[in-house]
Design a protein around this motif. Structure first.
Motif, PDB file in Angstrom:
ATOM      1  N   TRP A 115      33.608  45.492  44.770  1.00  0.00           N
ATOM      2  CA  TRP A 115      34.626  44.578  44.226  1.00  0.00           C
ATOM      3  C   TRP A 115      35.989  45.101  44.635  1.00  0.00           C
ATOM      4  N   GLN A 116      36.718  44.337  45.405  1.00  0.00           N
ATOM      5  CA  GLN A 116      38.026  44.785  45.871  1.00  0.00           C
ATOM      6  C   GLN A 116      39.052  44.775  44.744  1.00  0.00           C
ATOM      7  N   PRO A 150      45.193  38.946  43.871  1.00  0.00           N
ATOM      8  CA  PRO A 150      44.645  37.663  44.311  1.00  0.00           C
ATOM      9  C   PRO A 150      43.247  37.784  44.889  1.00  0.00           C
ATOM     10  N   ALA A 151      42.806  39.003  45.205  1.00  0.00           N
ATOM     11  CA  ALA A 151      41.467  39.176  45.788  1.00  0.00           C
ATOM     12  C   ALA A 151      40.369  38.783  44.810  1.00  0.00           C
ATOM     13  N   HIS A 152      40.609  38.875  43.514  1.00  0.00           N
ATOM     14  CA  HIS A 152      39.549  38.623  42.548  1.00  0.00           C
ATOM     15  C   HIS A 152      39.008  37.192  42.644  1.00  0.00           C
ATOM     16  N   VAL A 207      21.301  43.838  39.323  1.00  0.00           N
ATOM     17  CA  VAL A 207      22.136  44.449  38.300  1.00  0.00           C
ATOM     18  C   VAL A 207      23.567  44.341  38.802  1.00  0.00           C
ATOM     19  N   VAL A 208      24.384  43.604  38.085  1.00  0.00           N
ATOM     20  CA  VAL A 208      25.756  43.323  38.525  1.00  0.00           C
ATOM     21  C   VAL A 208      26.726  43.948  37.537  1.00  0.00           C
ATOM     22  N   LEU A 209      27.704  44.661  38.065  1.00  0.00           N
ATOM     23  CA  LEU A 209      28.663  45.337  37.212  1.00  0.00           C
ATOM     24  C   LEU A 209      29.680  44.353  36.648  1.00  0.00           C
ATOM     25  N   GLY A 210      29.734  44.305  35.327  1.00  0.00           N
ATOM     26  CA  GLY A 210      30.729  43.498  34.640  1.00  0.00           C
ATOM     27  C   GLY A 210      31.803  44.385  34.047  1.00  0.00           C
ATOM     28  N   THR A 211      32.593  43.844  33.140  1.00  0.00           N
ATOM     29  CA  THR A 211      33.712  44.592  32.581  1.00  0.00           C
ATOM     30  C   THR A 211      34.060  44.096  31.184  1.00  0.00           C
TER      31      THR A 211
END
Length: 281
Positions: A76-77, A85-87, A110-114
Motif C-alpha cells: 500500500w503506497q 492522493p495515492a490511496h 488476508v488483507v491488512l486493514g487499519t
C-alpha cells in the motif's frame, strides 16, 4: 488449517511490516514468495523466494505466482501519509489484483486493514463497530473492505485484519518513536509533546507479523477482525517506557503541542478472535 507446508505470497514484503510477516511464515515452515517493487533495495529473508513485480500494473498476471495457498496483502503506497492522493488513486488496482487472485484459485486472502477505517471512536473496536473514516487512507481501506466480499467467489476465504498502533523496528517506521530516535541523533535533550493522555492499542511489529502469519493459516476465520493486543495504554506512558528501555538521554516537553480535538481519548481493538487464533499455536 492449511497443510503443514504451504505456499504463501506476501505483497509489500519490502515495507515496514512485510519482512516480519515473511519471517513469521517461514518460521512456521511455509514456502514464501516475498513480493517487492521492481528495483527495490529492500533486503528479503533468505528463506523466501524474492519476486520483483509491479503488482498494481494493469497487465500484471497473478498466475505468475503459481498456485499459492494464500496471499497476505500488505502492499500500500503512502501508508504513513494519510491524505495522499495515492490511496483512492490506486484503490481499483488493489481490487483488481485481489479479485484476479481469487479467480485464479487462491483460496485464502488476508488483507491488512487499519483502525483509521473507523474514524472517531471511544472504546473497543469490534467487527460490528460502524465505520466513518476521516482520512483518504481510511476511506480507501474501508471501501476495499466493503467491496471485496461482494466480488469474491464463495470458496475464497477473506480475513480483513485491522491493525492498530504499530511500533518496533523503529528506524524503518514513521512513528513518534523514530522521531525521538532522530531527535537524540541530532543531540536534542527535549522532545516537544502533547499531554500524551490519549490511550491506544500498541503492538510490536514482530508480534503483528506473527498474528498475520497465524491468520493466514486459519482458514475458518473470515470477515473483519483485529490484529492487536486489546490492551490500551496512554501515549505518554508508552513513550516514557520507550525512552527508559532504550536509555535515551531525552525528556518529553509536555504541553508543547495541544491535543488534537479529533483524536479519540481512548481506542483499542477487541482481541477476542486473534487471541483464539494465536492459542492454536
Amino acid at each position: 488449517m492449511t497443510d503443514s507446508r504451504a505456499r504463501f505470497v506476501v505483497t509489500g514484503a519490502g515495507g515496514y511490516l512485510g519482512p516480519h510477516v515473511v519471517a513469521a511464515l517461514a518460521d512456521r515452515g511455509h514456502e514464501v514468495l516475498a513480493v517487492v517493487r521492481p528495483g527495490s533495495a529492500a533486503v528479503t529473508d533468505p528463506r523466501a523466494i524474492r519476486v520483483e513485480a509491479d503488482i498494481l500494473a494493469p497487465d500484471f498476471d497473478v498466475r505468475s505466482w503459481g498456485a499459492p495457498q494464500g496471499i497476505v496483502h500488505l502492499a500500500w503506497q503512502d501508508g504513513f501519509v494519510h491524505n495522499s492522493p495515492a490511496h483512492l488513486g490506486q484503490l481499483s488496482a488493489h481490487y483488481r489484483l485481489l479479485t484476479a487472485a481469487a479467480e485464479a484459485g487462491t483460496s485464502r486472502l488476508v488483507v491488512l486493514g487499519t483502525m483509521h477505517e473507523i474514524g472517531y471512536w471511544e472504546g473497543a473496536i469490534t467487527a460490528q463497530t460502524p465505520t466513518n473514516p476521516l482520512s483518504q487512507y481510511g476511506i480507501a481501506k474501508d471501501a476495499l473492505r466493503r467491496a471485496l466480499p461482494l466480488a469474491l467467489p464463495p470458496e475464497t476465504g477473506l480475513a480483513w485484519a485491522r491493525a492498530y498502533y504499530i511500533y518496533g523496528d523503529d528506524r524503518r517506521s514513521n512513528s513518534i518513536f523514530r522521531k525521538i530516535l532522530e531527535a537524540v541523533d541530532a543531540g536534542k535533550t527535549t522532545f516537544p509533546f502533547t499531554s500524551g493522555k490519549n490511550r491506544y492499542d500498541f503492538i510490536r511489529v514482530e508480534e503483528l507479523g506473527r498474528q498475520l502469519a497465524a491468520l493466514a493459516e486459519a482458514e475458518d476465520i473470515t470477515g473483519t477482525l483485529n490484529c492487536c493486543t486489546g490492551e490500551p495504554m496512554s501515549l505518554a506512558d508508552k513513550v516514557e517506557q520507550f525512552i527508559a528501555e532504550n536509555d535515551l538521554p531525552i525528556s518529553l516537553e509536555y504541553g508543547a503541542f495541544p491535543d488534537r480535538p479529533y483524536d479519540s481519548p481512548g481506542v483499542w481493538g477487541d482481541a477476542t478472535v486473534i487471541r483464539e487464533v494465536m492459542a492454536r499455536g
